[in-house]
Write an enzyme that holds these catalytic residues in place. Structure first.
Site, PDB file in Angstrom:
ATOM      1  N   LYS A 130     -18.004   5.723   2.238  1.00 47.70           N
ATOM      2  CA  LYS A 130     -17.733   7.013   2.338  1.00 47.70           C
ATOM      3  C   LYS A 130     -18.863   8.215   2.647  1.00 47.70           C
ATOM      4  O   LYS A 130     -18.803   9.181   3.689  1.00 47.70           O
ATOM      5  CB  LYS A 130     -16.933   8.003   1.281  1.00 47.70           C
ATOM      6  CG  LYS A 130     -15.722   7.016   0.751  1.00 47.70           C
ATOM      7  CD  LYS A 130     -14.550   7.996   0.923  1.00 47.70           C
ATOM      8  CE  LYS A 130     -13.249   7.139   1.103  1.00 47.70           C
ATOM      9  NZ  LYS A 130     -12.086   7.746   0.544  1.00 47.70           N
TER      10      LYS A 130
ATOM     11  N   LYS B 227      -7.395  -1.701   7.681  1.00 46.69           N
ATOM     12  CA  LYS B 227      -6.044  -1.390   7.033  1.00 46.69           C
ATOM     13  C   LYS B 227      -5.348   0.049   7.335  1.00 46.69           C
ATOM     14  O   LYS B 227      -6.338   0.916   8.096  1.00 46.69           O
ATOM     15  CB  LYS B 227      -6.486  -1.293   5.529  1.00 46.69           C
ATOM     16  CG  LYS B 227      -7.057  -0.127   5.146  1.00 46.69           C
ATOM     17  CD  LYS B 227      -6.872   0.002   3.444  1.00 46.69           C
ATOM     18  CE  LYS B 227      -7.236   1.180   3.170  1.00 46.69           C
ATOM     19  NZ  LYS B 227      -6.778   1.905   1.901  1.00 46.69           N
TER      20      LYS B 227
ATOM     21  N   LYS C  19      -4.132   6.809   5.342  1.00 46.60           N
ATOM     22  CA  LYS C  19      -3.649   7.883   5.525  1.00 46.60           C
ATOM     23  C   LYS C  19      -4.477   8.718   6.444  1.00 46.60           C
ATOM     24  O   LYS C  19      -4.019   9.700   7.022  1.00 46.60           O
ATOM     25  CB  LYS C  19      -3.419   8.590   4.242  1.00 46.60           C
ATOM     26  CG  LYS C  19      -2.891   8.143   3.037  1.00 46.60           C
ATOM     27  CD  LYS C  19      -2.606   9.366   2.018  1.00 46.60           C
ATOM     28  CE  LYS C  19      -2.704   8.733   0.661  1.00 46.60           C
ATOM     29  NZ  LYS C  19      -3.996   8.533  -0.047  1.00 46.60           N
TER      30      LYS C  19
HETATM   31  P1  ATP Z   1      -7.597   7.496   2.528  1.00 48.09           P
HETATM   32  O1  ATP Z   1      -7.348   7.104   4.222  1.00 48.09           O
HETATM   33  O2  ATP Z   1      -7.491   8.797   1.975  1.00 48.09           O
HETATM   34  O3  ATP Z   1      -8.826   6.706   2.009  1.00 48.09           O
HETATM   35  P2  ATP Z   1      -5.458   5.322   1.840  1.00 48.09           P
HETATM   36  O4  ATP Z   1      -4.509   5.605   2.687  1.00 48.09           O
HETATM   37  O5  ATP Z   1      -6.649   4.446   1.957  1.00 48.09           O
HETATM   38  O6  ATP Z   1      -6.265   6.995   1.612  1.00 48.09           O
HETATM   39  P3  ATP Z   1      -5.513   5.709  -1.087  1.00 48.09           P
HETATM   40  O7  ATP Z   1      -5.179   6.944  -1.469  1.00 48.09           O
HETATM   41  O8  ATP Z   1      -6.863   5.226  -1.088  1.00 48.09           O
HETATM   42  O9  ATP Z   1      -4.850   5.262   0.413  1.00 48.09           O
HETATM   43  O10 ATP Z   1      -4.779   4.520  -1.946  1.00 48.09           O
HETATM   44  C1  ATP Z   1      -3.406   4.616  -2.603  1.00 48.09           C
HETATM   45  C2  ATP Z   1      -2.779   3.314  -2.881  1.00 48.09           C
HETATM   46  O11 ATP Z   1      -2.218   2.758  -1.732  1.00 48.09           O
HETATM   47  C3  ATP Z   1      -3.813   2.343  -3.395  1.00 48.09           C
HETATM   48  O12 ATP Z   1      -3.356   1.562  -4.520  1.00 48.09           O
HETATM   49  C4  ATP Z   1      -4.253   1.575  -2.122  1.00 48.09           C
HETATM   50  O13 ATP Z   1      -4.644   0.136  -2.883  1.00 48.09           O
HETATM   51  C5  ATP Z   1      -3.071   1.461  -1.680  1.00 48.09           C
HETATM   52  N1  ATP Z   1      -3.142   1.220  -0.143  1.00 48.09           N
HETATM   53  C6  ATP Z   1      -3.747   2.194   0.665  1.00 48.09           C
HETATM   54  N2  ATP Z   1      -3.596   1.620   1.840  1.00 48.09           N
HETATM   55  C7  ATP Z   1      -2.857   0.369   1.958  1.00 48.09           C
HETATM   56  C8  ATP Z   1      -2.467  -0.529   3.084  1.00 48.09           C
HETATM   57  N3  ATP Z   1      -2.791  -0.424   4.246  1.00 48.09           N
HETATM   58  N4  ATP Z   1      -1.734  -1.542   2.599  1.00 48.09           N
HETATM   59  C9  ATP Z   1      -1.394  -1.774   1.303  1.00 48.09           C
HETATM   60  N5  ATP Z   1      -1.873  -0.829   0.248  1.00 48.09           N
HETATM   61  C10 ATP Z   1      -2.475   0.205   0.489  1.00 48.09           C
END
Ligand code: ATP
Ligand code: LTN
Length: 335
Positions: A116, A198, A201
């Site tokens: 980050k 991955k 969001k």
């Molecule tokens: P950001 O983009 O803000 O980092 P993010 O989409 O990566 O957000 P998080 O808020 O960090 O999501 O994660 C919320 C939950 O969703 C966590 O348990 C994480 O492991 C799961 N998660 C996030 N992205 C994925 C993905 N692509 N596939 C499966 N699980 C996911």
């Protein structure tokens, strides 16, 4: 709702945007399934989201939406404790105590901090650095047995166990050591445009992610433009065929079909047909969530009431641990 015999599951999600299909299939859908077998505590990690710059009005809106999204996905406030992190003041208080139990060296080794910091070089704030200490506090306050998190968060969980062990050793047995929980049905969903990274969001390319609020037309269109390969054969091989394998993972997670069944279903068919079927299955899965969400967002009074109830119960549970912790470290308690 609370059952003494059941183990405690706790997890949080940041209000950094509308949940993606990855958040849903990888996390929130399993959270829903766990409600039957565990005492589940789920929260919107708005304090953690302060480590990222978001316009205040947008942060408020996203927090409300994230809370509604959890309910729309089937997290039932009658079965689980659902709340907003900042509504329970114990988190911030415990966070400071955990800061003082964390070493600079161990925080420096956290890969999320390094990632980050590289991504936001203009905002490497102290909160980003002490993020794992706040998270450790979230978990330890509730004496959680299991914490379902993705691979990106396992280092933070390990850190939590280290801090808890050290605290127990220094001040006497206080915290239960939490374990990671990796649901069998959880899927890791990759970006539709770059299937080696991955789905996230905060991805700025809307074609790369499926938001769980996308409508059918948008979903079908995004799947149509998903990156595949030139072999024209539906076969599961994440190394050689990451795009197709990602679509298969999604289809399998939604329908429960095995990879062999999916390969047989699309034998001799082109990617066009395959993408349409996967897109349709996803659209069908997400439709009720979108409808629930629209309904919930119309009923602000209900959402406010559920947030308030969640905050009260969360505060009641967490206060017990916090008081014990304050005593242990020698803070003079008010009479
Ligand atoms: P950001 O983009 O803000 O980092 P993010 O989409 O990566 O957000 P998080 O808020 O960090 O999501 O994660 C919320 C939950 O969703 C966590 O348990 C994480 O492991 C799961 N998660 C996030 N992205 C994925 C993905 N692509 N596939 C499966 N699980 C996911
Ligand atoms: N860091 C997590 C969100 C989070 C969390 C927690 C998850 C904050 N506190 C406690 C589990 C337990 C994330 O970004 N996914």
């Amino acid at each position: 709702m609370e059952n003494e015999a059941k183990k405690i599951i706790l997890s949080g999600i940041q209000p950094t945007g509308v949940f993606t299909l990855g958040n849903y299939l990888g996390a929130v859908r399993s959270w829903k399934q766990m409600q039957e077998d565990y005492n589940c505590y789920y929260f919107i990690a708005d304090l953690h989201s302060l480590t990222i710059h978001i316009e205040p009005q947008k942060r408020r809106q996203q927090t409300r939406e994230a809370f509604a999204l959890l309910l729309a996905c089937g997290i039932d406030p009658e079965k689980s404790l659902v709340f907003v992190q900042s509504h329970n003041k114990c988190h911030a208080e415990m966070g400071w105590i955990m800061d003082c139990c964390s070493q600079f060296g161990e925080l420096s080794r956290m890969t999320q901090f390094k990632d980050k910091s590289a991504k936001h070089p203009d905002n490497i704030n102290a909160g980003l650095f002490t993020y794992p200490a706040l998270m450790a506090g979230d978990i330890l306050l509730y004496q959680a047995d299991y914490v379902p998190v993705g691979a990106d968060q396992t280092q933070h969980l390990e850190f939590t166990r280290d801090v808890a062990t050290r605290f127990n050793h220094a001040y006497g047995e206080t915290f239960k050591l939490p374990e990671g929980y990796f649901p069998k049905a959880g899927a890791r969903v990759m970006s539709l445009q770059d299937p080696t990274s991955k789905m996230s969001k905060s991805d700025t390319n809307p074609k790369a992610t499926i938001s769980i609020l996308d409508d059918e037309k948008t979903i079908l269109k995004k799947f149509k433009s998903a990156v595949t390969d030139s072999e024209a054969c539906v076969r599961f091989d994440p190394e050689a065929k990451p795009g197709v394998s990602n679509l298969m993972t999604i289809y399998s997670a939604v329908t429960g079909k095995t990879m062999a069944e999916i390969e047989a279903e699309f034998a001799g068919k082109g990617y066009g047909d395959f993408k349409t079927v996967v897109g349709q299955a996803v659209a069908d899965e997400l439709r009720p969530i979108r409808e629930n969400f629209a309904r919930l967002m119309q009923d602000r009074a209900y959402l406010d009431e559920e947030m308030k109830k969640g905050a009260e119960r969360a505060t009641y549970i967490a206060s017990k641990t916090l008081t014990k912790v304050k005593k242990r470290v020698g803070l003079l308690l008010e009479k």
